[in-house]
Motif scaffolding. Structure first.
Motif, PDB file in Angstrom:
ATOM      1  N   GLU A 102      31.630  30.716  31.434  1.00 23.46           N
ATOM      2  CA  GLU A 102      33.047  31.479  31.473  1.00 23.46           C
ATOM      3  C   GLU A 102      33.681  31.133  32.868  1.00 23.46           C
ATOM      4  N   ALA A 103      34.980  31.098  32.722  1.00 22.48           N
ATOM      5  CA  ALA A 103      35.657  31.197  34.187  1.00 22.48           C
ATOM      6  C   ALA A 103      36.633  32.391  33.995  1.00 22.48           C
ATOM      7  N   TYR A 104      37.511  32.655  35.092  1.00 16.00           N
ATOM      8  CA  TYR A 104      38.227  33.798  34.897  1.00 16.00           C
ATOM      9  C   TYR A 104      39.781  33.096  35.036  1.00 16.00           C
ATOM     10  N   TRP A 105      40.636  33.455  34.272  1.00 20.28           N
ATOM     11  CA  TRP A 105      42.119  33.154  33.924  1.00 20.28           C
ATOM     12  C   TRP A 105      43.077  34.006  34.742  1.00 20.28           C
ATOM     13  N   VAL A 106      43.953  33.701  35.689  1.00 24.73           N
ATOM     14  CA  VAL A 106      44.955  34.696  36.100  1.00 24.73           C
ATOM     15  C   VAL A 106      46.410  33.905  35.907  1.00 24.73           C
ATOM     16  N   ALA A 107      47.235  34.476  34.852  1.00 23.11           N
ATOM     17  CA  ALA A 107      48.441  34.208  34.794  1.00 23.11           C
ATOM     18  C   ALA A 107      49.338  33.949  36.360  1.00 23.11           C
ATOM     19  N   ARG A 108      50.485  33.147  36.341  1.00 19.97           N
ATOM     20  CA  ARG A 108      51.286  33.355  37.419  1.00 19.97           C
ATOM     21  C   ARG A 108      51.723  34.567  37.611  1.00 19.97           C
ATOM     22  N   ALA A 109      51.808  34.900  38.953  1.00 21.88           N
ATOM     23  CA  ALA A 109      52.583  36.336  39.619  1.00 21.88           C
ATOM     24  C   ALA A 109      51.696  37.587  39.380  1.00 21.88           C
ATOM     25  N   VAL A 110      50.337  37.231  38.593  1.00 15.38           N
ATOM     26  CA  VAL A 110      49.451  38.453  38.407  1.00 15.38           C
ATOM     27  C   VAL A 110      48.660  38.771  39.330  1.00 15.38           C
ATOM     28  N   SER A 111      48.472  40.042  40.110  1.00 18.97           N
ATOM     29  CA  SER A 111      47.681  39.957  41.079  1.00 18.97           C
ATOM     30  C   SER A 111      46.278  40.533  40.733  1.00 18.97           C
ATOM     31  N   CYS A 112      45.306  39.835  41.268  1.00 22.40           N
ATOM     32  CA  CYS A 112      43.894  39.870  40.787  1.00 22.40           C
ATOM     33  C   CYS A 112      43.109  39.783  41.885  1.00 22.40           C
ATOM     34  N   ASP A 113      41.930  40.569  41.924  1.00 19.40           N
ATOM     35  CA  ASP A 113      40.853  40.569  42.995  1.00 19.40           C
ATOM     36  C   ASP A 113      39.549  39.781  42.571  1.00 19.40           C
ATOM     37  N   VAL A 114      39.321  38.590  42.643  1.00 18.87           N
ATOM     38  CA  VAL A 114      38.294  37.881  42.261  1.00 18.87           C
ATOM     39  C   VAL A 114      37.373  37.636  43.290  1.00 18.87           C
ATOM     40  N   ARG A 115      35.839  38.085  43.132  1.00 13.56           N
ATOM     41  CA  ARG A 115      34.890  37.909  43.978  1.00 13.56           C
ATOM     42  C   ARG A 115      33.644  37.224  43.692  1.00 13.56           C
ATOM     43  N   ALA A 116      32.982  36.524  44.598  1.00 17.99           N
ATOM     44  CA  ALA A 116      31.905  35.622  44.536  1.00 17.99           C
ATOM     45  C   ALA A 116      30.800  36.146  45.408  1.00 17.99           C
ATOM     46  N   GLY A 117      29.482  35.946  44.997  1.00 15.75           N
ATOM     47  CA  GLY A 117      28.761  35.999  45.958  1.00 15.75           C
ATOM     48  C   GLY A 117      28.489  35.244  47.278  1.00 15.75           C
ATOM     49  N   ASP A 118      27.318  35.234  47.906  1.00 19.12           N
ATOM     50  CA  ASP A 118      27.188  34.540  49.143  1.00 19.12           C
ATOM     51  C   ASP A 118      26.460  33.316  48.565  1.00 19.12           C
ATOM     52  N   ARG A 119      26.554  32.085  49.601  1.00 18.29           N
ATOM     53  CA  ARG A 119      26.011  30.710  49.130  1.00 18.29           C
ATOM     54  C   ARG A 119      26.612  30.324  47.811  1.00 18.29           C
ATOM     55  N   GLN A 120      27.809  30.500  47.344  1.00 19.81           N
ATOM     56  CA  GLN A 120      28.067  30.217  45.937  1.00 19.81           C
ATOM     57  C   GLN A 120      29.231  29.338  46.117  1.00 19.81           C
ATOM     58  N   THR A 121      29.410  28.299  45.120  1.00 22.07           N
ATOM     59  CA  THR A 121      30.539  27.380  45.084  1.00 22.07           C
ATOM     60  C   THR A 121      31.324  27.936  44.157  1.00 22.07           C
TER      61      THR A 121
END
Length: 276
Positions: free
Chosen positions: A74-93
């Motif tokens: 899965e991925a995470y989709w964010v539509a235009r102008a929608v504010s969203c806080d997306v986070r990833a861990g360390d040593r992650q691409t």
């Protein structure tokens, strides 16, 4: 010609690849890699839709006190102008893909996890290379968007054939690592034996269900530790107590969550939040 370059003070922190920019069918790909946790959060006023995907770890999205995770495939989709806080861990691409078009399967979706098929997952890294030409990248863009879909709820047993039981459970559990459902309970929902489901986990992930769930919870915790207290993170990923979480974390990573956060903070030479 593609537009490429590095973003930020660290030349390895973000690579930028743009193809057909300004055109309706253009695409901008940002490839992030960091030794520390990454956070993407801002008040957005742009006119680009964004897709976040990581091939080597979970992504967490935060809306106030609510946290959601993008699961396997899965991925995470964010539509235009929608504010969203997306986070990833360390040593992650993390790949951040910006486009102007909404795939038909995602019409009406403001923000949320989406499925990403194997071909789309192969093409994303392929176009984030200096050797990729514009015609190839724009053709890949069409296929990437076609490979996105809204993730289904746990399907009816008849919709899962032979293999795929483990992936079905993994996707559902990845959205909520704290889900306490046992292997036999998942098997009952899918109307298969616990042995069959366990065998499928071993075949799909090379480990039994309980081990897979433990790793999922700990990887999810690494994404959240930078922004929440240890006790809150422990409960959010499914541990009954902070002490049980600390024990499991130290066993897996050789350090306590507190020391892990302190190490991350001392290693940072620039803020972890990435804004563009």
């Amino acid at each position: 010609m593609p537009v490429t370059g590095h973003v930020g003070n660290d030349p390895e922190s973000c690579e930028e690849y743009g193809y057909g920019l300004g055109a309706p069918d253009g695409i901008l790909v940002l490839k992030y890699r960091s030794a520390n946790a990454l956070a993407f959060g801002e008040r957005r006023q742009d006119f680009l839709h964004q897709l976040y995907w990581s091939p080597d770890g979970p992504l967490a999205t935060m809306h106030g006190s609510s946290v959601r995770f993008a699961g396997p495939g899965e991925a995470y989709w964010v539509a235009r102008a929608v504010s969203c806080d997306v986070r990833a861990g360390d040593r992650q691409t993390v790949y951040r893909i910006c486009v102007r078009e909404v795939p038909p399967a995602l019409a009406g979706l403001r923000a949320g996890p989406v499925t990403l098929d194997a071909e789309a997952a192969r093409l994303i890294p392929a176009i984030a290379r200096r050797t990729c030409d514009e015609a190839t990248a724009l053709a890949a863009r069409r296929r990437i968007l076609a490979g996105l879909g809204a993730p289904p709820a746990l399907p009816a047993p008849a919709e899962v054939r032979g293999v795929g039981f483990a992936l079905t459970v993994a996707r559902a559990l990845a959205h909520d690592p704290a889900d306490p459902t046992r292997l036999d309970e998942w098997a009952e929902r899918l109307r298969v034996s616990a042995k069959t489901l366990q065998r499928d986990f071993q075949r799909e992930y090379g480990m039994p269900y309980t081990r897979w769930r433990t790793l999922l919870r700990l990887r999810a915790a690494r994404v959240l530790l930078d922004s929440a207290p240890v006790t809150k993170v422990a409960h959010r990923v499914g541990y009954a107590s902070a002490s049980a979480f600390i024990t499991a974390f130290a066993k897996e990573y050789g350090t306590t969550p507190g020391d892990y956060v302190a190490r991350d903070a001392s290693a940072r030479t620039s803020p972890t939040a990435v804004r563009r």
